[in-house]
Write a protein that holds these residues in place. Sequence first.
Motif, PDB file in Angstrom:
ATOM      1  N   GLN A  74       0.836  -1.207   0.000  1.00 28.07           N
ATOM      2  CA  GLN A  74       0.000   0.000   0.000  1.00 28.07           C
ATOM      3  C   GLN A  74       0.865   1.248   0.000  1.00 28.07           C
ATOM      4  N   GLN A  75       1.934   1.246   0.789  1.00 28.22           N
ATOM      5  CA  GLN A  75       2.853   2.375   0.803  1.00 28.22           C
ATOM      6  C   GLN A  75       4.118   1.976   1.547  1.00 28.22           C
ATOM      7  N   LYS A  76       5.090   2.867   1.525  1.00 29.45           N
ATOM      8  CA  LYS A  76       6.324   2.687   2.288  1.00 29.45           C
ATOM      9  C   LYS A  76       6.516   3.904   3.174  1.00 29.45           C
ATOM     10  N   ILE A  77       6.808   3.647   4.441  1.00 30.06           N
ATOM     11  CA  ILE A  77       7.084   4.728   5.383  1.00 30.06           C
ATOM     12  C   ILE A  77       8.599   4.920   5.428  1.00 30.06           C
ATOM     13  N   VAL A  78       9.066   6.059   4.953  1.00 31.02           N
ATOM     14  CA  VAL A  78      10.504   6.336   4.909  1.00 31.02           C
ATOM     15  C   VAL A  78      10.961   6.841   6.279  1.00 31.02           C
ATOM     16  N   CYS A  79      12.032   6.280   6.794  1.00 30.93           N
ATOM     17  CA  CYS A  79      12.565   6.632   8.113  1.00 30.93           C
ATOM     18  C   CYS A  79      13.942   7.281   7.969  1.00 30.93           C
ATOM     19  N   PRO A  80      14.425   7.940   9.020  1.00 33.93           N
ATOM     20  CA  PRO A  80      15.718   8.630   8.931  1.00 33.93           C
ATOM     21  C   PRO A  80      16.922   7.694   8.830  1.00 33.93           C
ATOM     22  N   GLY A  81      16.741   6.420   9.132  1.00 35.14           N
ATOM     23  CA  GLY A  81      17.840   5.462   9.067  1.00 35.14           C
ATOM     24  C   GLY A  81      17.293   4.049   9.016  1.00 35.14           C
ATOM     25  N   VAL A  82      18.195   3.063   9.055  1.00 33.64           N
ATOM     26  CA  VAL A  82      17.794   1.656   9.017  1.00 33.64           C
ATOM     27  C   VAL A  82      16.970   1.321  10.259  1.00 33.64           C
ATOM     28  N   VAL A  83      15.825   0.704  10.058  1.00 27.15           N
ATOM     29  CA  VAL A  83      14.931   0.341  11.166  1.00 27.15           C
ATOM     30  C   VAL A  83      15.372  -0.998  11.732  1.00 27.15           C
ATOM     31  N   THR A  84      15.713  -1.019  13.019  1.00 29.03           N
ATOM     32  CA  THR A  84      16.215  -2.236  13.662  1.00 29.03           C
ATOM     33  C   THR A  84      15.124  -3.023  14.382  1.00 29.03           C
ATOM     34  N   CYS A  85      14.005  -2.378  14.719  1.00 29.95           N
ATOM     35  CA  CYS A  85      12.886  -3.060  15.368  1.00 29.95           C
ATOM     36  C   CYS A  85      11.647  -2.188  15.227  1.00 29.95           C
ATOM     37  N   LEU A  86      10.480  -2.812  15.384  1.00 23.91           N
ATOM     38  CA  LEU A  86       9.224  -2.107  15.127  1.00 23.91           C
ATOM     39  C   LEU A  86       8.120  -2.731  15.966  1.00 23.91           C
ATOM     40  N   THR A  87       7.224  -1.907  16.503  1.00 21.19           N
ATOM     41  CA  THR A  87       6.070  -2.420  17.237  1.00 21.19           C
ATOM     42  C   THR A  87       4.951  -1.392  17.198  1.00 21.19           C
ATOM     43  N   ALA A  88       3.726  -1.873  17.351  1.00 20.56           N
ATOM     44  CA  ALA A  88       2.545  -1.004  17.426  1.00 20.56           C
ATOM     45  C   ALA A  88       1.873  -1.206  18.773  1.00 20.56           C
ATOM     46  N   LYS A 128       8.832  -2.972  22.851  1.00 19.86           N
ATOM     47  CA  LYS A 128       7.518  -3.605  23.034  1.00 19.86           C
ATOM     48  C   LYS A 128       6.629  -2.700  23.884  1.00 19.86           C
ATOM     49  N   PHE A 129       5.310  -2.695  23.567  1.00 28.02           N
ATOM     50  CA  PHE A 129       4.311  -2.005  24.368  1.00 28.02           C
ATOM     51  C   PHE A 129       3.713  -2.956  25.401  1.00 28.02           C
ATOM     52  N   ASP A 131       0.298  -4.358  27.438  1.00 29.16           N
ATOM     53  CA  ASP A 131      -0.988  -4.731  26.845  1.00 29.16           C
ATOM     54  C   ASP A 131      -2.033  -3.633  26.939  1.00 29.16           C
ATOM     55  N   ASP A 132      -1.871  -2.672  27.860  1.00 36.92           N
ATOM     56  CA  ASP A 132      -2.813  -1.546  27.936  1.00 36.92           C
ATOM     57  C   ASP A 132      -2.294  -0.309  27.219  1.00 36.92           C
ATOM     58  N   SER A 133      -1.160  -0.425  26.547  1.00 35.78           N
ATOM     59  CA  SER A 133      -0.549   0.661  25.754  1.00 35.78           C
ATOM     60  C   SER A 133      -0.148   1.865  26.586  1.00 35.78           C
ATOM     61  N   SER A 134      -0.032   1.720  27.900  1.00 37.32           N
ATOM     62  CA  SER A 134       0.331   2.853  28.749  1.00 37.32           C
ATOM     63  C   SER A 134       1.844   3.049  28.834  1.00 37.32           C
ATOM     64  N   HIS A 135       2.607   2.006  28.587  1.00 37.01           N
ATOM     65  CA  HIS A 135       4.066   2.061  28.659  1.00 37.01           C
ATOM     66  C   HIS A 135       4.659   1.282  27.488  1.00 37.01           C
ATOM     67  N   PHE A 136       5.912   1.564  27.189  1.00 37.63           N
ATOM     68  CA  PHE A 136       6.668   0.700  26.288  1.00 37.63           C
ATOM     69  C   PHE A 136       8.098   0.589  26.809  1.00 37.63           C
ATOM     70  N   VAL A 137       8.753  -0.493  26.413  1.00 38.30           N
ATOM     71  CA  VAL A 137      10.102  -0.800  26.893  1.00 38.30           C
ATOM     72  C   VAL A 137      11.011  -0.968  25.690  1.00 38.30           C
ATOM     73  N   SER A 138      12.181  -0.359  25.731  1.00 34.84           N
ATOM     74  CA  SER A 138      13.161  -0.483  24.659  1.00 34.84           C
ATOM     75  C   SER A 138      14.434  -1.114  25.211  1.00 34.84           C
ATOM     76  N   GLY A 139      15.032  -2.001  24.435  1.00 34.46           N
ATOM     77  CA  GLY A 139      16.298  -2.628  24.804  1.00 34.46           C
ATOM     78  C   GLY A 139      17.332  -2.372  23.735  1.00 34.46           C
ATOM     79  N   GLY A 140      18.619  -2.299  24.129  1.00 35.82           N
ATOM     80  CA  GLY A 140      19.646  -1.954  23.159  1.00 35.82           C
ATOM     81  C   GLY A 140      20.958  -2.686  23.353  1.00 35.82           C
ATOM     82  N   LYS A 141      21.867  -2.420  22.427  1.00 33.24           N
ATOM     83  CA  LYS A 141      23.213  -3.007  22.495  1.00 33.24           C
ATOM     84  C   LYS A 141      24.053  -2.388  23.606  1.00 33.24           C
TER      85      LYS A 141
END
Length: 390
Positions: A74-88, A128-129, A131-141
Amino acid sequence: MAAPLEVVLSSDSGSQLWNVSVFDPHSGSSLLSYRGGSSAARSLAVLRSGYLLSAQLGKNFINVWEIQRKDQLQQKIVCPGVVTCLTASHDGLFLAAGVAEAVYLWEVCTGKLLSVLSRHYQDVTCVKFTDDSSHFVSGGKDNLALVWSLSSVVYLDLSHAPEPRHILSRHSLPITDLHCGLMGAQARVATASLDQTVKVWELSSGELLLSILFDVEIMSVTFDPSEYFVFCGGSDGNIFQVILNRVVVLLRNLVTCLSVSMDGTLLLSGSHDETARLWDVQSKQSVRCLTHKGPVTNAVIMAAPANMFLPDSRPAIPLPRFSRHLHASEGDGGESGEVCVRLGLNVQSVFGDGENTKVRVAELEEEVQTLKKVNKDLFDFSSQLLTKPT
């Protein structure tokens, strides 16, 4: 044939025949396939409004399909750099992506980039978000997992950079995967790392509840729905089922992703041996083998979206063009002074500068008073008719 209640979504790095494939978890039969590109690890996301998204492997854009139109991007969402992970988010209102050492957060209904969170010191590997979408957690190198409150990030003071609610810093090597349990802000979070440990945290306090040490690097982690089991995928191909302090080993080649069915009876694993396997949790036997054309990058069991098998249906909300900048003046040409009024999935927008918005609010308040007066007059008139003696 009736549509299944649950489906398996998986992708591999080969993408010779498809990008994302949909399987029936009980029969193992292929139901759908989405063509175009190839998906990076931990980058599959389904929006409740009727879209499937995946980050393109090694590229700076996100592929988007209408979930019932499998053959057409349907479309492509262009980002500022390479996307390493994604969640909704589970309510479908927000989209988060890891780009280098930052987390980008968009509002789905407008496509606006709400925040760029640059608190990691190295690349973000997973997000990851709850289940109630109130918080999300990010992990990195950088060995850190950061807990973010969505409200503090969305409604932030532009003069101050947003701060994470908690910094989970007990890992000694990069974080490879994380999983948020149930109960929203009271959830437990599991993090996996190359330091050969899986750690379980309390989201509300940021306290470490449990640390499990293995003799291999752990590449993926998930809970069962009752959170009695923790499943951990090792770099040697073994899947470890942790029951309190007891560990059971299941199988086979470097395990890239894990997911559990809604009733907790089936475990799905994706592996570098180019297969996704379904396991019976009780017997610990492999019951289905879903072959791919390359190392599996994503595999998840999820409730089948309502319109996935309805080819004539359309998404509830059209997907807007997503912004690459925090402010419209930086080049996206958006309307200045936009105020978005969120009413669940029904969204209205009011455009204009602050003075015009105040005038419009005053007009609406005056209209409300007029409607109240009309309503009172109708009530009085009806009362007179009903009480008038015949």
